[in-house]
Design a protein around this motif. Sequence first.
Motif, PDB file in Angstrom:
ATOM      1  N   THR A  30       0.751  -1.082   0.192  1.00 52.19           N
ATOM      2  CA  THR A  30      -0.223   0.023  -0.138  1.00 52.19           C
ATOM      3  C   THR A  30       0.581   1.556  -0.103  1.00 52.19           C
ATOM      4  O   THR A  30       1.730   1.500   0.660  1.00 52.19           O
ATOM      5  CB  THR A  30      -0.889   0.164   1.264  1.00 52.19           C
ATOM      6  N   PHE A  35      -0.509   2.244  -7.775  1.00 54.10           N
ATOM      7  CA  PHE A  35      -1.690   2.505  -8.845  1.00 54.10           C
ATOM      8  C   PHE A  35      -2.630   1.145  -9.669  1.00 54.10           C
ATOM      9  O   PHE A  35      -2.040   0.040  -9.600  1.00 54.10           O
ATOM     10  CB  PHE A  35      -1.235   3.328 -10.100  1.00 54.10           C
ATOM     11  N   THR A  36      -3.287   1.394 -10.067  1.00 51.75           N
ATOM     12  CA  THR A  36      -4.597   0.430 -10.795  1.00 51.75           C
ATOM     13  C   THR A  36      -3.727  -0.374 -12.058  1.00 51.75           C
ATOM     14  O   THR A  36      -3.010   0.249 -12.786  1.00 51.75           O
ATOM     15  CB  THR A  36      -5.961   0.915 -10.820  1.00 51.75           C
ATOM     16  N   PRO A  37      -2.927  -1.559 -12.301  1.00 50.29           N
ATOM     17  CA  PRO A  37      -2.496  -2.050 -12.962  1.00 50.29           C
ATOM     18  C   PRO A  37      -3.282  -1.446 -14.528  1.00 50.29           C
ATOM     19  O   PRO A  37      -4.317  -2.264 -14.559  1.00 50.29           O
ATOM     20  CB  PRO A  37      -1.865  -3.239 -12.902  1.00 50.29           C
ATOM     21  N   TYR A  39      -3.437  -3.195 -17.437  1.00 48.54           N
ATOM     22  CA  TYR A  39      -2.351  -4.330 -17.546  1.00 48.54           C
ATOM     23  C   TYR A  39      -2.497  -4.481 -19.683  1.00 48.54           C
ATOM     24  O   TYR A  39      -1.726  -5.207 -20.019  1.00 48.54           O
ATOM     25  CB  TYR A  39      -4.329  -5.687 -17.554  1.00 48.54           C
ATOM     26  N   GLY A 107       1.936  -2.704 -10.874  1.00 50.58           N
ATOM     27  CA  GLY A 107       0.817  -1.398 -10.324  1.00 50.58           C
ATOM     28  C   GLY A 107       1.678  -1.033  -8.673  1.00 50.58           C
ATOM     29  O   GLY A 107       1.135  -0.517  -7.717  1.00 50.58           O
ATOM     30  N   HIS A 108       3.024  -0.483  -8.964  1.00 50.89           N
ATOM     31  CA  HIS A 108       3.313   0.128  -8.127  1.00 50.89           C
ATOM     32  C   HIS A 108       4.977   1.052  -8.885  1.00 50.89           C
ATOM     33  O   HIS A 108       5.605   0.220  -9.179  1.00 50.89           O
ATOM     34  CB  HIS A 108       4.362  -1.336  -7.212  1.00 50.89           C
TER      35      HIS A 108
END
Length: 153
Positions: A30, A35-37, A39, A107-108
Amino acid sequence: MPSLELRVPPVAQVLVAAVLMGLLARAFPTGPLVFTPPYALAGALAGLGCAIAVAGVLAFRRARTTVNPMTPGASSAVVSTGIYGLTRNPMYLGFLLALLGWALALGHGLALLPVAGFVAWMTRFQIVPEERALREKFGEGYEHYLRRVRRWI
């Protein structure tokens, strides 16, 4: 640190970076860098990277020169057309794009740190020694290629 030059296969470097990226994303699940990947974009970037790397390998095969990055002195030709007219290191650029795709999929933001490490390591301990060996072997023809085509992109 010449003792590290041309010692770690690039594929191993990619695997180490990818594992580190995953470990960082898992260790810090967290925070503001999560973030929301996207894809689809991640997959497209990784796919593009794979295609560029394969194009580099195929160009070397067509020129009948070695694809072994550990022995640049064994090269029998300077490949400067096709993908090699756009980047001097399409295989490494392809690895970089695949790692960037993996970073997006995770997502990081912290996943980008090993990517930066990969670029720094590859440049210092793989690409620079390769260029040195190819300069010695191919002389002015290779120097002209270095002036004409960028190292990464």
